[in-house]
Design an enzyme around this catalytic site. Structure first.
Site, PDB file in Angstrom:
ATOM      1  N   HIS A  86      70.231 -38.721 -19.005  1.00  0.00           N
ATOM      2  CA  HIS A  86      69.694 -37.953 -19.337  1.00  0.00           C
ATOM      3  C   HIS A  86      69.767 -37.912 -21.085  1.00  0.00           C
ATOM      4  CE1 HIS A  86      69.954 -33.369 -21.520  1.00  0.00           C
ATOM      5  NE2 HIS A  86      70.737 -34.439 -22.590  1.00  0.00           N
TER       6      HIS A  86
ATOM      7  N   THR B 131      75.148 -33.056 -21.388  1.00  0.00           N
ATOM      8  CA  THR B 131      74.105 -33.158 -19.795  1.00  0.00           C
ATOM      9  C   THR B 131      74.770 -33.876 -18.967  1.00  0.00           C
ATOM     10  OG1 THR B 131      72.775 -31.640 -20.605  1.00  0.00           O
ATOM     11  CG2 THR B 131      72.604 -32.297 -18.974  1.00  0.00           C
TER      12      THR B 131
END
Ligand code: MN
Length: 424
Positions: A142, A358
């Site tokens: 991410h 995330t």
């Protein structure tokens, strides 16, 4: 102390549907309100909610040293404060009470009427009072995807990223339970090429696929929790949707990091799955190169193999799966995050929530945000009903599911489901 609740061969006298996230080996903890308007802490087996306060009043926790009224509360914080050995004793006792060979509650119709509720007759509430919320940024994929889009594609990770579990202090007041809807935030943004900023509803609404861990009380201010000690201070985990307004975030985040693009809402799944229940799914995380400083070194498998899925359901339409990821992709594990968080003497409290950041995997379809899945909004995703999405539209429902499976058992988290409503 032995972890008897995890015995994969145990069967229960409660009906458990095939592929349920909540077999008798799970025994998560949550808070619910019953049809009689009674708030209690509880657990779940199959599609049955179980009232822990009634069980305590009826004497089912005899010989376990628990304060009176421990479970007649609207949060799990006091239970969590009692520490890991009590969590383990209570899970163990629940496994025994609901074992198919134990007649004590099984054959007591009056007690069963008090203790058991069909899951669709209770409403889940926030499981903890989270005094503080921290969001990490611990998925290398991410961070690399975002660094490539927004910074420098030849050098996407900042120099500190491989040495520090990067994080920021978020806002706990706006963390809500699955089923509560979120309004599209308004804010200040600056469109590409525009002369100056403007104000209005966010045009780039996104989710972030995360898991959060919930802590117990830590040590006094000034003391730290080591990587080796960290698991004793982690009660369990929930699925965490960290709603994000990308256009607000982009304009505001330098120099001090995320602010109004993030703090309007985050949604969690209602059942806290304990680290004990996840024990069969312990795995090594990715190899860490360069080697972290001594205080961050992690020996042994300290990550978990948890399958993660994201779905979008437009209004009056069907769910489309848009991402499949796994918690094990996290570069920094929870123990390293907690050790880093406290290494300066920062204290933690029962019920604090620490989100992973995330979770994106190595492939495009394992990305954990629309920003990545639509490559910065340039490629729309096709949904099963033919609609297309670059970001989340009004009245879309975002659903995240998480579960671990092996040949013997499935331990799941259920889901976090929330609809995006138009700006107020
Ligand atoms: Mn986040």
């Amino acid at each position: 102390m032995e972890n008897i609740a995890n015995d994969p061969s145990r069967k229960t006298w409660i009906n458990v549907p095939d592929n349920s996230d909540f077999p008798i080996q799970n025994i998560p903890f949550g808070v619910f309100i019953t049809t009689d308007d009674e708030i209690t802490t509880g657990t779940r087996i199959g599609d049955t909610a179980i009232d822990l306060n009634d069980l305590q009043q009826l004497g089912y926790f005899e010989d376990i040293d628990l304060p009176d009224g421990l479970f007649l509360q609207d949060t799990l914080n006091d239970f969590i404060s009692l520490g890991r050995s009590v969590w383990r004793q209570v899970r163990g006792r629940l496994a025994e009470i609901f074992d198919e060979t134990n007649p004590k509650l099984r054959d007591n119709e009056a007690h069963k009427r008090e203790v058991l509720y069909p899951i669709n007759e209770v409403q889940m509430l926030m499981p903890v009072f989270a005094q503080d919320y921290t969001d990490f940024y611990s998925s290398k994929e991410h961070a690399t995807n975002l660094g490539t889009m927004f910074r420098d594609k030849d050098n996407p990770l900042l120099e500190n990223w491989l040495h520090i579990p990067v994080g920021y202090h978020g806002r706990s007041s706006s963390i809500v339970i699955s089923g509560e809807n979120i309004h599209r935030p308004k804010g200040q943004t600056k469109a590409p090429g525009a002369d100056g900023p403007s104000f209005g509803p966010s045009k780039r609404m996104d989710f972030e696929l995360e898991m959060a861990f919930i802590t117990s009380d830590g040590k006094p201010l000034g003391d730290r929790i080591s990587v080796a000690e960290a698991e004793d201070y982690i009660f369990g985990m929930v699925i965490f949707n960290d709603w994000s307004a990308r256009d607000i975030q982009k304009w505001e985040y330098v120099p001090l990091g995320p602010f109004l693009g993030k703090n309007f809402g985050s949604s969690i799944s209602p059942w806290v799955v304990t680290l004990d229940a996840l024990e069969p799914f312990r795995v090594y995380g990715p190899e860490q190169d360069p080697k972290p400083l001594d205080y961050l070194q992690s020996n042994g498998p300290r990550s978990y193999n948890i399958n993660l899925e994201v779905y979008i359901q437009p209004k009056d339409s069907v769910e489309s799966k848009i991402s499949t990821s796994n918690y094990r992709y996290m570069y920094w594990n929870m123990c390293q995050q907690l050790a880093h968080h406290t290494v300066n003497g920062c204290n933690i409290n029962s019920g604090d929530m620490m989100a992973s950041g995330t979770i994106s995997g190595p492939t495009h379809d394992s990305c954990g945000s629309m920003l990545e899945l639509s490559r910065g909004g340039t490629e729309k995703l096709k949904l099963d009903d033919g609609q297309e999405r670059a970001f989340i539209e009004d009245y879309d429902t975002v659903v995240m599911k998480a579960f671990s499976t092996n040949d013997n058992v499935r331990i799941g988290f259920g889901e976090v489901r929330s609809q995006l409503l138009p700006a107020k």
